[in-house]
Design a protein around this motif. Structure first.
Motif, PDB file in Angstrom:
ATOM      1  N   ALA A 132       0.775  -1.293   0.018  1.00  0.00           N
ATOM      2  CA  ALA A 132      -0.013   0.033   0.064  1.00  0.00           C
ATOM      3  C   ALA A 132       0.917   1.160   0.021  1.00  0.00           C
ATOM      4  CB  ALA A 132      -1.102  -0.121   1.112  1.00  0.00           C
ATOM      5  N   THR A 133       1.993   1.383   0.766  1.00  0.00           N
ATOM      6  CA  THR A 133       2.844   2.433   0.991  1.00  0.00           C
ATOM      7  C   THR A 133       3.588   2.593  -0.338  1.00  0.00           C
ATOM      8  OG1 THR A 133       2.897   2.080   3.500  1.00  0.00           O
ATOM      9  CG2 THR A 133       4.700   3.493   2.223  1.00  0.00           C
ATOM     10  N   LEU A 134       4.045   1.413  -1.006  1.00  0.00           N
ATOM     11  CA  LEU A 134       5.145   1.739  -2.054  1.00  0.00           C
ATOM     12  C   LEU A 134       4.249   1.925  -3.333  1.00  0.00           C
ATOM     13  CD1 LEU A 134       7.787   0.785  -3.243  1.00  0.00           C
ATOM     14  CD2 LEU A 134       6.893  -1.359  -3.720  1.00  0.00           C
ATOM     15  N   PHE A 135       2.967   1.537  -3.276  1.00  0.00           N
ATOM     16  CA  PHE A 135       2.098   1.820  -4.400  1.00  0.00           C
ATOM     17  C   PHE A 135       1.363   3.182  -4.365  1.00  0.00           C
ATOM     18  CE2 PHE A 135       3.631  -2.400  -5.665  1.00  0.00           C
ATOM     19  CZ  PHE A 135       3.505  -2.260  -6.839  1.00  0.00           C
ATOM     20  N   ASN A 136       0.941   3.752  -3.356  1.00  0.00           N
ATOM     21  CA  ASN A 136       0.226   5.082  -2.950  1.00  0.00           C
ATOM     22  C   ASN A 136       1.240   6.416  -2.826  1.00  0.00           C
ATOM     23  OD1 ASN A 136      -2.467   4.203  -3.552  1.00  0.00           O
ATOM     24  ND2 ASN A 136      -1.840   2.722  -2.106  1.00  0.00           N
ATOM     25  N   LEU A 137       2.075   6.009  -1.871  1.00  0.00           N
ATOM     26  CA  LEU A 137       3.033   7.262  -1.488  1.00  0.00           C
ATOM     27  C   LEU A 137       3.560   7.802  -2.755  1.00  0.00           C
ATOM     28  CD1 LEU A 137       3.945   8.791   0.825  1.00  0.00           C
ATOM     29  CD2 LEU A 137       5.542   7.354   0.973  1.00  0.00           C
ATOM     30  N   PRO A 138       4.309   7.277  -3.609  1.00  0.00           N
ATOM     31  CA  PRO A 138       4.641   8.057  -4.930  1.00  0.00           C
ATOM     32  C   PRO A 138       3.678   8.536  -5.683  1.00  0.00           C
ATOM     33  CG  PRO A 138       5.770   5.897  -4.941  1.00  0.00           C
ATOM     34  CD  PRO A 138       4.522   6.098  -3.791  1.00  0.00           C
ATOM     35  N   CYS A 139       2.488   8.045  -5.845  1.00  0.00           N
ATOM     36  CA  CYS A 139       1.252   8.834  -6.406  1.00  0.00           C
ATOM     37  C   CYS A 139       1.039   9.831  -5.919  1.00  0.00           C
ATOM     38  CB  CYS A 139       0.300   7.918  -6.654  1.00  0.00           C
ATOM     39  SG  CYS A 139       0.845   6.561  -7.489  1.00  0.00           S
ATOM     40  N   LEU A 140       0.959   9.926  -4.214  1.00  0.00           N
ATOM     41  CA  LEU A 140       0.557  11.277  -3.848  1.00  0.00           C
ATOM     42  C   LEU A 140       1.686  12.303  -3.893  1.00  0.00           C
ATOM     43  CD1 LEU A 140      -0.372   9.433  -0.312  1.00  0.00           C
ATOM     44  CD2 LEU A 140      -1.999  11.032  -1.811  1.00  0.00           C
ATOM     45  N   TRP A 141       3.094  12.119  -4.007  1.00  0.00           N
ATOM     46  CA  TRP A 141       3.995  12.905  -4.128  1.00  0.00           C
ATOM     47  C   TRP A 141       3.975  13.513  -5.545  1.00  0.00           C
ATOM     48  CZ3 TRP A 141       8.420   9.288  -2.053  1.00  0.00           C
ATOM     49  CH2 TRP A 141       8.447   9.266  -1.030  1.00  0.00           C
TER      50      TRP A 141
END
Length: 157
Positions: A132-141
């Motif tokens: 979840a973190t690997l696939f969503n955090l970059p998208c948020l950034w």
């Protein structure tokens, strides 16, 4: 006491869960009216200073950003960000709103890892947290970075 899932079933149920949750969140976000996204909300403001340079230096965002997929048009009436390439004010303002919509989607997707605790052992839940973190955090950034770029083009903070 329930029987633990086989590794294959744990993987398949997690994949199915993520796909279903992504569809639900995407469909709900797709229905958010533009005026709602346009209102000033605490969600769009950070208590820390943000700048294009910080995203570029700290995260090297320009290097990997082009590799991320754009699922904006995955649902009916969705908007692919590449379709809003005009530099006129109307298109740029609409794209700012779409970055907000995408940010909400990724914020809402991330907590699904908690639901995996219903059927997975702790290690499986931790793997889903990592996913979840690997696939969503970059998208948020990327959404925040793009919004800063657009606001700069529009001449506003």
């Amino acid at each position: 006491m329930t029987t633990p899932l086989s590794p294959l079933m744990a993987l398949l149920t997690s994949i199915l869960g993520w796909l279903l949750w992504s569809g639900v969140v995407g469909a709900l976000a797709n229905r958010l009216p533009l005026p709602w996204l346009a209102r000033s909300r605490v969600l769009w403001q950070r208590p820390w200073p943000e700048s294009l340079q910080s995203y570029e230096r700290r995260w090297a965002i320009r290097r990997w950003k082009p590799w991320l997929p754009d699922a904006g048009n995955a649902l009916p009436n969705g908007v692919a960000k590449a379709s809003l390439v005009g530099r006129d004010r109307r298109n740029l303002e609409r794209l700012v709103l779409e970055t907000r919509r995408a940010e909400l989607v990724h914020l809402a997707l991330w907590p699904f890892w908690i639901a995996t605790a219903l059927w997975l052992p702790p290690l499986g839940v931790l793997i889903n947290l990592g996913f979840a973190t690997l696939f969503n955090l970059p998208c948020l950034w990327v959404q925040r970075y793009n919004r800063l770029r657009l606001q700069q083009l529009l001449g506003r903070p």
